[in-house]
Design a protein around this motif. Structure first.
Motif, PDB file in Angstrom:
ATOM      1  N   SER A 410       0.840  -1.209   0.000  1.00  0.00           N
ATOM      2  CA  SER A 410       0.000   0.000   0.000  1.00  0.00           C
ATOM      3  C   SER A 410       0.867   1.249   0.000  1.00  0.00           C
ATOM      4  CB  SER A 410      -0.919  -0.017   1.227  1.00  0.00           C
ATOM      5  OG  SER A 410      -1.810  -1.118   1.164  1.00  0.00           O
ATOM      6  N   ALA A 411       1.978   1.200   0.702  1.00  0.00           N
ATOM      7  CA  ALA A 411       2.881   2.358   0.737  1.00  0.00           C
ATOM      8  C   ALA A 411       3.450   2.646  -0.649  1.00  0.00           C
ATOM      9  CB  ALA A 411       4.011   2.106   1.734  1.00  0.00           C
ATOM     10  N   ASP A 412       3.795   1.606  -1.395  1.00  0.00           N
ATOM     11  CA  ASP A 412       4.325   1.807  -2.744  1.00  0.00           C
ATOM     12  C   ASP A 412       3.259   2.364  -3.682  1.00  0.00           C
ATOM     13  OD1 ASP A 412       6.857   0.995  -2.092  1.00  0.00           O
ATOM     14  OD2 ASP A 412       6.654  -1.037  -2.868  1.00  0.00           O
ATOM     15  N   ILE A 413       2.017   1.911  -3.534  1.00  0.00           N
ATOM     16  CA  ILE A 413       0.923   2.457  -4.359  1.00  0.00           C
ATOM     17  C   ILE A 413       0.758   3.942  -4.075  1.00  0.00           C
ATOM     18  CG2 ILE A 413      -1.535   2.326  -4.919  1.00  0.00           C
ATOM     19  CD1 ILE A 413       0.027  -0.115  -5.836  1.00  0.00           C
ATOM     20  N   ARG A 414       0.838   4.304  -2.812  1.00  0.00           N
ATOM     21  CA  ARG A 414       0.712   5.724  -2.455  1.00  0.00           C
ATOM     22  C   ARG A 414       1.870   6.538  -3.021  1.00  0.00           C
ATOM     23  NH1 ARG A 414      -1.496   3.384   2.352  1.00  0.00           N
ATOM     24  NH2 ARG A 414       0.548   3.352   3.384  1.00  0.00           N
ATOM     25  N   GLU A 415       3.072   5.956  -3.059  1.00  0.00           N
ATOM     26  CA  GLU A 415       4.216   6.643  -3.680  1.00  0.00           C
ATOM     27  C   GLU A 415       3.947   6.903  -5.160  1.00  0.00           C
ATOM     28  OE1 GLU A 415       7.387   7.841  -2.645  1.00  0.00           O
ATOM     29  OE2 GLU A 415       6.275   7.819  -0.744  1.00  0.00           O
ATOM     30  N   LEU A 416       3.381   5.923  -5.839  1.00  0.00           N
ATOM     31  CA  LEU A 416       3.028   6.097  -7.254  1.00  0.00           C
ATOM     32  C   LEU A 416       2.011   7.228  -7.412  1.00  0.00           C
ATOM     33  CD1 LEU A 416       2.665   2.322  -8.205  1.00  0.00           C
ATOM     34  CD2 LEU A 416       4.430   3.857  -9.078  1.00  0.00           C
ATOM     35  N   ALA A 417       0.987   7.222  -6.552  1.00  0.00           N
ATOM     36  CA  ALA A 417      -0.050   8.253  -6.619  1.00  0.00           C
ATOM     37  C   ALA A 417       0.527   9.635  -6.334  1.00  0.00           C
ATOM     38  CB  ALA A 417      -1.178   7.924  -5.643  1.00  0.00           C
ATOM     39  N   ASN A 418       1.407   9.721  -5.353  1.00  0.00           N
ATOM     40  CA  ASN A 418       2.012  11.008  -5.013  1.00  0.00           C
ATOM     41  C   ASN A 418       2.871  11.534  -6.163  1.00  0.00           C
ATOM     42  OD1 ASN A 418       0.852  11.046  -2.481  1.00  0.00           O
ATOM     43  ND2 ASN A 418       2.618  10.118  -1.471  1.00  0.00           N
ATOM     44  N   ALA A 419       3.581  10.637  -6.844  1.00  0.00           N
ATOM     45  CA  ALA A 419       4.413  11.052  -7.979  1.00  0.00           C
ATOM     46  C   ALA A 419       3.552  11.612  -9.105  1.00  0.00           C
ATOM     47  CB  ALA A 419       5.251   9.874  -8.477  1.00  0.00           C
ATOM     48  N   ILE A 420       2.401  10.992  -9.336  1.00  0.00           N
ATOM     49  CA  ILE A 420       1.489  11.492 -10.370  1.00  0.00           C
ATOM     50  C   ILE A 420       0.971  12.876  -9.983  1.00  0.00           C
ATOM     51  CG2 ILE A 420      -0.769  11.129 -11.468  1.00  0.00           C
ATOM     52  CD1 ILE A 420      -0.193   8.101 -11.307  1.00  0.00           C
ATOM     53  N   TYR A 421       0.570  13.034  -8.731  1.00  0.00           N
ATOM     54  CA  TYR A 421       0.109  14.346  -8.263  1.00  0.00           C
ATOM     55  C   TYR A 421       1.193  15.403  -8.455  1.00  0.00           C
ATOM     56  CZ  TYR A 421      -1.471  18.075  -5.203  1.00  0.00           C
ATOM     57  OH  TYR A 421      -1.846  19.310  -4.701  1.00  0.00           O
ATOM     58  N   ASP A 422       2.397  15.085  -8.036  1.00  0.00           N
ATOM     59  CA  ASP A 422       3.495  16.059  -8.135  1.00  0.00           C
ATOM     60  C   ASP A 422       3.798  16.417  -9.588  1.00  0.00           C
ATOM     61  OD1 ASP A 422       3.712  16.089  -5.402  1.00  0.00           O
ATOM     62  OD2 ASP A 422       5.399  14.680  -5.319  1.00  0.00           O
ATOM     63  N   ALA A 423       3.760  15.419 -10.472  1.00  0.00           N
ATOM     64  CA  ALA A 423       4.049  15.677 -11.886  1.00  0.00           C
ATOM     65  C   ALA A 423       3.044  16.661 -12.484  1.00  0.00           C
ATOM     66  CB  ALA A 423       4.031  14.366 -12.672  1.00  0.00           C
ATOM     67  N   ILE A 424       1.780  16.463 -12.131  1.00  0.00           N
ATOM     68  CA  ILE A 424       0.742  17.352 -12.672  1.00  0.00           C
ATOM     69  C   ILE A 424       0.815  18.723 -11.986  1.00  0.00           C
ATOM     70  CG2 ILE A 424      -1.745  17.672 -12.977  1.00  0.00           C
ATOM     71  CD1 ILE A 424      -1.990  14.587 -12.880  1.00  0.00           C
ATOM     72  N   ASN A 425       0.969  18.720 -10.686  1.00  0.00           N
ATOM     73  CA  ASN A 425       1.003  19.963  -9.923  1.00  0.00           C
ATOM     74  C   ASN A 425       2.167  20.852 -10.342  1.00  0.00           C
ATOM     75  OD1 ASN A 425       0.117  21.742  -7.783  1.00  0.00           O
ATOM     76  ND2 ASN A 425       1.857  21.008  -6.575  1.00  0.00           N
ATOM     77  N   GLU A 426       3.305  20.220 -10.648  1.00  0.00           N
ATOM     78  CA  GLU A 426       4.496  20.962 -11.059  1.00  0.00           C
ATOM     79  C   GLU A 426       4.619  21.098 -12.576  1.00  0.00           C
ATOM     80  OE1 GLU A 426       8.005  19.406  -9.068  1.00  0.00           O
ATOM     81  OE2 GLU A 426       6.788  18.871  -7.305  1.00  0.00           O
ATOM     82  N   GLN A 427       3.578  20.675 -13.265  1.00  0.00           N
ATOM     83  CA  GLN A 427       3.493  20.785 -14.735  1.00  0.00           C
ATOM     84  C   GLN A 427       4.695  20.134 -15.423  1.00  0.00           C
ATOM     85  OE1 GLN A 427       2.693  24.873 -15.849  1.00  0.00           O
ATOM     86  NE2 GLN A 427       0.793  24.933 -14.685  1.00  0.00           N
ATOM     87  N   GLN A 428       5.032  18.946 -14.980  1.00  0.00           N
ATOM     88  CA  GLN A 428       6.154  18.200 -15.550  1.00  0.00           C
ATOM     89  C   GLN A 428       5.654  17.223 -16.620  1.00  0.00           C
ATOM     90  OE1 GLN A 428       9.451  18.668 -14.830  1.00  0.00           O
ATOM     91  NE2 GLN A 428       8.786  20.412 -13.587  1.00  0.00           N
ATOM     92  N   TYR A 429       4.751  17.716 -17.463  1.00  0.00           N
ATOM     93  CA  TYR A 429       4.181  16.848 -18.491  1.00  0.00           C
ATOM     94  C   TYR A 429       3.968  17.597 -19.813  1.00  0.00           C
ATOM     95  CZ  TYR A 429      -0.157  19.162 -17.049  1.00  0.00           C
ATOM     96  OH  TYR A 429      -1.103  20.101 -16.756  1.00  0.00           O
TER      97      TYR A 429
END
Length: 429
Positions: A410-429
């Motif tokens: 579950s911790a690794d899934i949350r890490e994946l989710a957090n990375a997606i949030y950060d990528a979008i929030n920081e406009q890294q796409y």
């Protein structure tokens, strides 16, 4: 001995084609030295949490000792033998397992060597069935927009004709009949209007249609469209009513990915033909299967040819069959339902992305999580960002999604989710 820790990436860039990338300006390819459980290790030292399960296939993670042992044991006795006129225990055992876990009426199995080939075989089965019945006008397939069924020619012909990666081949591919993609969401009931429009297509075209092919519940590479089981139930009724075979492409959805062993169980229906692959071997080797019922198997065998006109060289490969048997055993021993439920619960962390203005939709089902944004992703840019975050996620189009191994914590899934949030929030796409 080859030093696997030294990867000539310049040679790779100049000479080796990777999936869906240019030879003029190729996307970066990151060197991988080894894998373990749900981790990928790069030659530059990074350890990455895998969010893709190697295109949704490595459901048990990597290097599982039971799968490795199955391959090693089989390789010591017989890695391959032609399937023409010969059979062997791994294939027989696998087909028994597949008949036992798939819908009850599916009791004939054709073992192929990739998902695309299993779709080719399914299409051949449907066309040859009607030819054997003397109905030579039924030469078309019907399917829904937003679908994806593989990269070989017959499979490409039933992918979305406009928005798919294969749209450039229009004019070369057989022309089939497309209806609107399912509109009602997974937790909704289809409207009468949607179902009436679907039936109108059957009324108009059924005399020419051999089969309707669709990915059940989740249209995957065509847009990650999660749709209503009521659509699938109605589709089964219409195929029965208008004498059309139903082909379900469970290559991506099978073996628990949507929360059911096979996605058609959400609608409590059975197809005439089913394609499976990807997770069949636990992501270790290429193998697929096309299953059908007695009506189709016997019906096409009664025709002039008398046989199904297909036979891949590596059909029934003993190595692949042996590891597929081990993978199916692991599914049940590991209580796959509980694993998928835990992954799904952890994926609730993706809901945080809904607060971002560029996010159109967040959706999860089983061990599938999707964040849809308002523009096409720059894959090279976002993957570089994800590497820095210690995760491996490969988006496509406007979709940033994860389909991780079921063994992921579950911790690794949350890490994946957090990375997606950060990528979008920081406009890294």
């Amino acid at each position: 001995m080859i030093n696997f820790h030294s990867i000539d990436k310049e040679f790779d860039k100049k000479h080796i084609w990777h999936p869906y990338t240019s030879m003029l300006n190729p996307l970066p390819s990151y060197g991988v030295t080894h894998t373990n459980e749900n981790k990928i290790y790069l030659d530059t030292g990074e350890e990455l949490i895998d969010g893709m399960a190697s295109w949704w296939s490595a459901i048990h993670g990597y290097n599982h000792p039971r799968l490795v042992s199955a391959i090693q044991s089989q390789a010591s006795t017989m890695s391959h033998i032609m399937f023409g006129g010969i059979t062997h225990a791994p294939a027989v055992e696998l087909c028994k397992k597949l008949i036992n876990i798939t819908p009850k009426s599916l009791d004939r199995v054709f073992l192929a060597d990739s998902g695309s080939v299993s779709v080719e075989v399914a299409i051949k089965m449907a066309l040859q069935y009607w030819i054997s019945k003397g109905q030579t006008s039924k030469t078309k397939l019907m399917t829904a927009q937003k679908g994806y069924h593989g990269d070989t020619f017959a499979a490409m012909s039933v992918c979305d004709p406009i928005n798919s990666m294969h749209s450039m081949y229009q004019g070369f591919l057989p022309e089939h009949i497309f209806v609107s993609a399912p509109k009602a969401k997974f937790d909704e009931q289809c409207t009468d209007t949607e179902l009436q429009l679907l039936e109108q297509a059957f009324v108009k075209h059924h005399h020419d249609v051999a089969a309707f092919i669709i990915e059940p519940i989740v249209q995957n590479a065509g847009g990650m469209n999660f749709y209503s089981p009521s659509y699938l139930a109605k589709l089964r009724q219409l195929c029965n009513k208008y004498d059309v075979l139903l082909i379900l492409d469970e290559i991506a959805t099978g073996f628990g990915r949507t929360g059911k062993m096979f996605a058609c169980e959400h609608a409590n229906i059975e197809p005439d033909i089913m394609c499976i692959g990807k997770a069949l071997t636990g992501g270790t080797m290429t193998l697929s299967a096309t299953l059908t019922n007695q009506k189709v198997a016997v019906g096409l065998s009664e025709g002039e040819a008398g046989v199904l006109m297909h036979g891949p060289t590596f059909m029934g490969n003993p190595l692949a069959c042996a590891v597929a048997n081990a993978s199916i055993n692991l599914l049940f021993e590991n209580n796959w339902q509980a694993q998928v439920e835990r992954v799904n619960l952890a994926m609730s962390a993706l809901k945080r992305c809904e607060s971002l203005s560029s996010v159109v939709n967040v959706r999860t089902l089983g061990a599938i999580g999707v964040v849809e944004i308002d523009k096409v992703v720059n894959v090279a840019k976002i993957q570089k960002f994800f590497i820095k975050k210690g995760v491996w996620i490969r988006p496509f189009g406007k979709l940033i999604y994860i389909m991780p191994p079921y063994v992921s914590s579950s911790a690794d899934i949350r890490e994946l989710a957090n990375a997606i949030y950060d990528a979008i929030n920081e406009q890294q796409y």
